[in-house]
Design an enzyme around this catalytic site. Structure first.
Site, short mmCIF file in Angstrom:
data_model
loop_
_atom_site.label_atom_id
_atom_site.label_comp_id
_atom_site.label_asym_id
_atom_site.label_seq_id
_atom_site.Cartn_x
_atom_site.Cartn_y
_atom_site.Cartn_z
N TYR A 70 0.31 -8.80 -8.83
CA TYR A 70 -0.97 -8.38 -9.43
C TYR A 70 -1.77 -9.57 -9.95
O TYR A 70 -3.00 -9.54 -9.95
CB TYR A 70 -0.75 -7.30 -10.50
CG TYR A 70 -0.47 -5.96 -9.84
CD1 TYR A 70 -1.51 -5.22 -9.29
CD2 TYR A 70 0.82 -5.47 -9.72
CE1 TYR A 70 -1.27 -4.02 -8.64
CE2 TYR A 70 1.07 -4.26 -9.07
CZ TYR A 70 0.02 -3.55 -8.54
OH TYR A 70 0.26 -2.36 -7.88
N GLN A 104 -11.16 4.74 -6.78
CA GLN A 104 -9.71 4.55 -6.67
C GLN A 104 -9.40 3.07 -6.77
O GLN A 104 -8.24 2.68 -6.78
CB GLN A 104 -9.22 5.06 -5.30
CG GLN A 104 -9.43 6.54 -5.10
CD GLN A 104 -9.10 6.93 -3.67
OE1 GLN A 104 -7.95 7.12 -3.31
NE2 GLN A 104 -10.11 7.04 -2.84
N ASN A 105 -10.44 2.25 -6.79
CA ASN A 105 -10.23 0.80 -6.78
C ASN A 105 -9.87 0.28 -8.16
O ASN A 105 -10.39 0.76 -9.17
CB ASN A 105 -11.48 0.09 -6.25
CG ASN A 105 -11.74 0.44 -4.81
OD1 ASN A 105 -10.83 0.96 -4.14
ND2 ASN A 105 -12.93 0.19 -4.33
N HIS A 122 -7.21 4.86 -10.69
CA HIS A 122 -5.93 4.17 -10.54
C HIS A 122 -5.83 2.92 -11.41
O HIS A 122 -5.05 2.03 -11.12
CB HIS A 122 -5.71 3.83 -9.05
CG HIS A 122 -5.54 5.06 -8.20
ND1 HIS A 122 -5.73 5.08 -6.84
CD2 HIS A 122 -5.20 6.33 -8.55
CE1 HIS A 122 -5.51 6.31 -6.39
NE2 HIS A 122 -5.20 7.08 -7.41
N GLY A 190 -15.60 4.76 1.80
CA GLY A 190 -14.51 3.81 2.00
C GLY A 190 -13.14 4.29 1.56
O GLY A 190 -12.35 3.49 1.06
N SER A 192 -9.68 6.47 2.98
CA SER A 192 -9.04 7.13 4.12
C SER A 192 -8.61 8.55 3.75
O SER A 192 -8.12 9.29 4.60
CB SER A 192 -7.82 6.32 4.58
OG SER A 192 -6.87 6.30 3.53
P1 NAD Z 1 -7.54 2.99 2.36
O1 NAD Z 1 -7.25 1.54 2.54
O2 NAD Z 1 -6.46 3.97 2.63
O3 NAD Z 1 -8.78 3.33 3.30
C1 NAD Z 1 -9.86 2.45 3.38
C2 NAD Z 1 -10.97 3.13 4.13
O4 NAD Z 1 -12.09 2.25 4.08
C3 NAD Z 1 -10.64 3.39 5.61
O5 NAD Z 1 -10.96 4.73 5.91
C4 NAD Z 1 -11.54 2.40 6.34
O6 NAD Z 1 -12.02 2.93 7.57
C5 NAD Z 1 -12.69 2.24 5.35
N1 NAD Z 1 -13.46 1.01 5.48
C6 NAD Z 1 -13.11 -0.18 6.06
N2 NAD Z 1 -14.13 -1.05 5.99
C7 NAD Z 1 -15.14 -0.40 5.35
C8 NAD Z 1 -16.47 -0.77 4.99
N3 NAD Z 1 -16.97 -1.98 5.27
N4 NAD Z 1 -17.25 0.14 4.35
C9 NAD Z 1 -16.76 1.38 4.07
N5 NAD Z 1 -15.52 1.79 4.40
C10 NAD Z 1 -14.72 0.90 5.02
O7 NAD Z 1 -8.16 3.15 0.92
P2 NAD Z 1 -8.06 4.31 -0.18
O8 NAD Z 1 -8.32 5.63 0.43
O9 NAD Z 1 -8.88 3.82 -1.31
O10 NAD Z 1 -6.53 4.31 -0.63
C11 NAD Z 1 -5.90 3.08 -0.94
C12 NAD Z 1 -5.29 2.98 -2.32
O11 NAD Z 1 -5.02 1.58 -2.56
C13 NAD Z 1 -6.22 3.42 -3.41
O12 NAD Z 1 -5.48 4.22 -4.24
C14 NAD Z 1 -6.64 2.14 -4.13
O13 NAD Z 1 -6.36 2.28 -5.52
C15 NAD Z 1 -5.72 1.05 -3.66
N6 NAD Z 1 -6.45 -0.18 -3.26
C16 NAD Z 1 -7.45 -0.68 -4.06
C17 NAD Z 1 -8.14 -1.82 -3.67
C18 NAD Z 1 -9.22 -2.35 -4.59
O14 NAD Z 1 -9.14 -2.16 -5.78
N7 NAD Z 1 -10.26 -3.01 -4.06
C19 NAD Z 1 -7.84 -2.46 -2.46
C20 NAD Z 1 -6.79 -1.93 -1.69
C21 NAD Z 1 -6.11 -0.78 -2.10
#
Ligand code: NAD
Length: 252
Positions: A70, A104-105, A122, A190, A192
């Site tokens: 982290y 969720q980020n 999250h 963004g 899945s």
């Molecule tokens: P996910 O990774 O499962 O899905 C990401 C989605 O984003 C996909 O459907 C993909 O097609 C789409 N995507 C890719 N490029 C894109 C763009 N330029 N614009 C818009 N969409 C785009 O993500 P999720 O559903 O958020 O689940 C992942 C889990 O992991 C979450 O719970 C999150 O907390 C965590 N996570 C967070 C971060 C962060 O804080 N930035 C990064 C990675 C994972």
């Protein structure tokens, strides 16, 4: 006096008619800032296993490894900037009575772009919490990128990242559900829609609310039938949706 009552009443009506828009964002929201998503190829989790770094068991087994993982994520997030999509969402506050971002980020890019009502389902990687009991009692801002094992809460337990790990409860879930149940428009960007219980929230919007999903791989997702799909990245898709909304508003 009558005039004042009339003005108050008109103001109240205006307030009631004001639109509430909820943005539900996932990892794809930050992809255009250079933050890896979760499942895309080349994504973060191809390099790490969830069990090793993102579960309560991982923390028990090897807290230093989890802390390092982290710390690296935090360092990366401090080096990137909000993207056009984050900025469009912040700009929406000029057009709607209420704009609530449920993300969720764990990054803070929505806040840095200027959004003022952001709910982190999250957690928030820039904050720490106790690894002892009552961990949700207080959150502590982290200076810089590094949280050390010697950093302790007032009760003496090591501080851990304020992140909801797989298998942990999502404390903000109920509040997020209430926000979505009371929205006029829901925009999913963004995600899945595979991480539960968060993904289930999108089904809580009122039947009459406008529902939109923006994702460059939207055809690969299980999207409920009442959603309008915009098959674009976050920046372009959000700008397109907002410009269409504003065109419609000008025509009325
Ligand atoms: P996910 O990774 O499962 O899905 C990401 C989605 O984003 C996909 O459907 C993909 O097609 C789409 N995507 C890719 N490029 C894109 C763009 N330029 N614009 C818009 N969409 C785009 O993500 P999720 O559903 O958020 O689940 C992942 C889990 O992991 C979450 O719970 C999150 O907390 C965590 N996570 C967070 C971060 C962060 O804080 N930035 C990064 C990675 C994972």
């Amino acid at each position: 006096m009558k005039n004042l009552e009339f003005r108050l009443e008109s103001y109240f009506c205006m307030y009631l008619q004001g639109m509430k828009i909820v943005i539900f964002s996932g990892a794809g929201m930050s992809a255009e800032s250079g933050v890896s998503t979760f499942r895309d190829s080349g994504g973060l989790w191809e390099k790490y296993s969830i069990e090793e770094v993102a579960t309560p068991q991982a923390w028990k087994r090897n807290p230093s490894l989890v802390q390092t993982f982290y710390n690296e994520r935090r360092k990366q997030i401090l080096e990137v900037e909000p993207n056009a999509g984050h900025r469009v969402i912040a700009e929406m506050e000029d057009f709607f009575e209420q704009v609530v971002v449920i993300t969720q980020n764990i990054d803070d890019l929505h806040e840095r772009a200027g959004s003022t009502a952001v709910m982190h389902l999250h957690g928030n990687i820039r904050m720490a919490k106790s690894s002892g009991p009552n961990s949700e009692k207080a959150y502590y801002p982290i200076e810089g990128w590094e949280l050390k094992m010697e950093d302790r809460c007032p009760d003496g337990y090591p501080l851990r990242p304020h992140v909801v790990w797989f298998g942990e409860e999502v404390p903000m879930l109920e509040r997020a559900q209430e926000e979505i149940e009371n929205c006029d428009k829901l925009i999913v960007v963004g995600s899945s829609l595979q991480v539960y219980p968060a993904a289930g929230l999108i089904h809580c919007a009122p039947r009459e609310a406008e529902k939109v999903i923006i994702d460059p791989n939207v055809h690969e997702l299980m999207v409920p039938g009442d959603f309008i799909s915009i098959n674009k990245g976050a920046g372009e898709g959000l700008a397109l949706w907002l410009s269409k909304y504003r065109e419609g508003e000008n025509e009325e």
